[in-house]
Design a protein around this motif. Structure first.
Motif, short mmCIF file in Angstrom:
data_model
loop_
_atom_site.label_atom_id
_atom_site.label_comp_id
_atom_site.label_asym_id
_atom_site.label_seq_id
_atom_site.Cartn_x
_atom_site.Cartn_y
_atom_site.Cartn_z
N SER A 92 21.24 18.41 38.94
CA SER A 92 21.23 17.94 40.34
C SER A 92 21.98 18.88 41.28
CB SER A 92 21.86 16.54 40.42
OG SER A 92 23.20 16.58 39.98
N ASN A 93 22.47 19.99 40.77
CA ASN A 93 23.23 20.95 41.58
C ASN A 93 22.32 22.12 41.96
OD1 ASN A 93 24.92 23.12 42.40
ND2 ASN A 93 26.65 22.21 41.33
N ASP A 94 22.06 22.30 43.25
CA ASP A 94 21.17 23.37 43.72
C ASP A 94 21.61 24.73 43.20
OD1 ASP A 94 19.52 21.66 45.18
OD2 ASP A 94 20.75 21.81 46.97
N TYR A 95 22.92 24.95 43.22
CA TYR A 95 23.45 26.23 42.74
C TYR A 95 23.16 26.41 41.25
CZ TYR A 95 26.99 29.24 40.64
OH TYR A 95 27.64 30.19 39.88
N SER A 96 23.57 25.46 40.45
CA SER A 96 23.46 25.57 39.01
C SER A 96 22.00 25.69 38.56
CB SER A 96 24.13 24.37 38.34
OG SER A 96 24.19 24.52 36.94
N LYS A 97 21.16 24.81 39.07
CA LYS A 97 19.74 24.83 38.69
C LYS A 97 19.04 26.09 39.20
CE LYS A 97 15.42 22.23 38.66
NZ LYS A 97 14.60 23.44 38.91
N GLY A 98 19.34 26.47 40.44
CA GLY A 98 18.71 27.66 41.02
C GLY A 98 19.05 28.92 40.26
N LEU A 99 20.31 29.07 39.88
CA LEU A 99 20.72 30.26 39.13
C LEU A 99 20.17 30.23 37.71
CD1 LEU A 99 22.17 32.89 39.03
CD2 LEU A 99 24.35 31.69 38.79
N ALA A 100 20.11 29.04 37.11
CA ALA A 100 19.52 28.91 35.77
C ALA A 100 18.05 29.33 35.79
CB ALA A 100 19.65 27.46 35.28
N ASP A 101 17.31 28.86 36.78
CA ASP A 101 15.90 29.23 36.90
C ASP A 101 15.72 30.73 37.10
OD1 ASP A 101 15.05 26.61 36.59
OD2 ASP A 101 14.93 26.22 38.75
N ASN A 102 16.54 31.30 37.97
CA ASN A 102 16.48 32.73 38.23
C ASN A 102 16.79 33.53 36.97
OD1 ASN A 102 16.10 33.93 41.12
ND2 ASN A 102 17.20 32.02 41.46
N PHE A 103 17.82 33.11 36.25
CA PHE A 103 18.21 33.81 35.04
C PHE A 103 17.10 33.76 33.99
CE2 PHE A 103 19.91 33.95 30.77
CZ PHE A 103 20.67 35.12 30.79
N LYS A 104 16.51 32.58 33.81
CA LYS A 104 15.44 32.42 32.82
C LYS A 104 14.27 33.35 33.13
CE LYS A 104 12.67 28.80 30.53
NZ LYS A 104 11.29 29.26 30.74
N ALA A 105 13.89 33.42 34.40
CA ALA A 105 12.78 34.28 34.79
C ALA A 105 13.10 35.75 34.53
CB ALA A 105 12.46 34.07 36.27
N VAL A 106 14.31 36.16 34.86
CA VAL A 106 14.72 37.55 34.66
C VAL A 106 14.79 37.88 33.17
CG1 VAL A 106 16.65 39.17 34.90
CG2 VAL A 106 15.95 37.76 36.84
N TRP A 107 15.39 36.96 32.40
CA TRP A 107 15.57 37.23 30.96
C TRP A 107 14.23 37.35 30.23
CZ3 TRP A 107 19.84 38.84 28.65
CH2 TRP A 107 19.85 38.91 27.25
N GLU A 108 13.31 36.44 30.56
CA GLU A 108 12.01 36.47 29.90
C GLU A 108 11.18 37.68 30.34
OE1 GLU A 108 10.24 32.59 30.48
OE2 GLU A 108 11.19 31.85 28.64
N LYS A 109 11.40 38.14 31.55
CA LYS A 109 10.73 39.37 31.99
C LYS A 109 11.25 40.57 31.20
CE LYS A 109 9.58 42.03 36.13
NZ LYS A 109 9.75 42.15 37.62
#
Length: 389
Positions: free
Chosen positions: A177-194
């Motif tokens: 429910s935290n915009d910061y935490s979820k947003g950074l998690a999503d960004n990290f996942k996309a970068v890592w999988e790339k």
């Protein structure tokens, strides 16, 4: 004679009340919607302490000089309780009732995103010192920030983990429910999988804002056998998650983000967090020049080393006051004054802050460097490396 004295007093009082709007501009009034209670009260404390240090310094010299005249700084602090709805309400109060010229805060993206909408709609310049979620400033010409963005921080963390841990597989745990935490998690996942291919994020687990027991999520994460766990979490959760992970047998590294950087982290996490790394905005240990001067002044007054929230707040206040000075006068028309401050912020070509040099892009986001910090065996946040755009 007494009758006339009373009449004179009443006339004076009426005149003072009638000129309230004009008198309000005899001070530079800035509002701070900050989390003094709730999930991250240390963030609110650091914000207020840094701001007060700045205010006291300026006012001791007679105030902020604008167009050859000095104006005292007046800071109004409102508790957003670490809640999005409260952040909206207190931001509206600061704008409408307190007639502030600018807003500094909120800090967490969870509050800064909705409060930014309020500031933008009411055409009041706002700088969020610590929020890294792009939505806080996106398409909001009245909103700025002093911190880098999640889409910059995510690859910084991913690249460092690859190099430092020789990692190919990562797991992520974040607050849903935290915009910061979820947003950074999503960004990290996309970068890592790339970088490493689909499936290289072995577990992507979330939790709620009031959770204290993370054993279910950590058990799934550990079973997926990641090389490290990425925790884009506020310091209060880090201090619970890392020890629980160790108790469940995870021996690998944890990698963190800038929300780890509170002075409260090591008091809560103790030895469990020593030796870990996180990306952030500045490193106190080994600082030089104006940054060291700020650290020394803060430490002397408040008894502890300032965290990144305090340092970013100092820069945000300096940016606002510099923008006020560039207006060249203090206009009694608050709307005109707010517009002039906003225009001066947008026009910043280079600002030399204690968290580094920066300038704003078209979205009001700073172009600046990130820092990787290592928590040493004394519990100090020491500089590891700098990563620039």
């Amino acid at each position: 004679m007494l009758k006339y004295a009373r009449v004179s007093l009443l006339v004076c009082a009426a005149a003072l009340l009638a000129s309230g709007g004009a008198l309000a501009q005899e001070k530079i009034r800035i509002g701070f919607p900050i989390p003094l209670t709730g999930e991250i009260p240390k963030v609110g404390e650091s914000t207020k302490y840094a701001a007060e240090l700045f205010r006291e310094e300026v006012n001791a010299k007679g105030g902020l000089e604008v167009g050859g005249k000095k104006y005292p700084l007046e800071f109004i602090y409102e508790n957003n309780e670490s809640k999005p709805d409260t952040a909206v309400n207190v931001t509206l109060k600061l704008i409408d009732r307190d007639n502030v010229l600018a807003i500094i805060g909120p800090q967490s993206s969870r509050q800064a995103v909705p409060a930014g909408a309020v500031a933008n709609d009411n055409e009041t310049p706002m700088i969020t010192p610590w929020s890294t979620n792009p939505e806080a400033t996106r398409d909001r010409p009245w909103v700025f920030r002093a911190a880098f963005l999640d889409d910059f921080q995510a690859p910084v963390a991913a690249n460092f983990a690859t190099k430092q841990f020789s990692a190919k597989k990562a797991a992520v745990l974040f607050e849903i429910s935290n915009d910061y935490s979820k947003g950074l998690a999503d960004n990290f996942k996309a970068v890592w999988e790339k970088m490493n291919g689909k499936g290289s994020v072995t577990a992507f687990e979330s939790h709620g804002p009031k959770d204290q027991d993370f054993s279910a999520q950590l058990t799934k994460i550990i079973a997926s056998k990641p090389d490290f766990i990425f925790l884009p979490e506020n310091y209060s959760f880090v201090a619970l998650i890392v020890p629980q992970g160790r108790d469940l047998g995870f021996k690998g590294p944890f990698m963190g983000s800038d929300a780890w950087g509170s002075a409260e982290l090591m008091k809560l996490c103790k030895d469990a967090c020593k030796g870990l790394f996180f990306s952030t905005h500045y490193a106190a240990a080994g600082a030089q020049g104006p940054t060291k001067d700020f650290i020394d002044k803060y430490n002397k007054k408040y008894g502890y080393v300032p965290d990144d929230v305090a340092a970013l707040t100092w820069d945000a206040v300096a940016l606002i006051t510099e923008a006020v000075q560039k207006v060249g006068k203090v206009d009694k028309n608050t709307r005109k004054m707010r517009k002039a401050i906003r225009d001066n912020l947008a026009a910043v070509k280079e600002f030399k802050g204690i968290t580094g040099n920066m300038r704003f892009d078209e979205q009001g986001d700073p172009i600046k460097c990130a820092v990787i910090v290592e928590i040493d065996q004394k519990g100090d946040f020491t500089f590891k490396e700098s990563v620039c755009p």
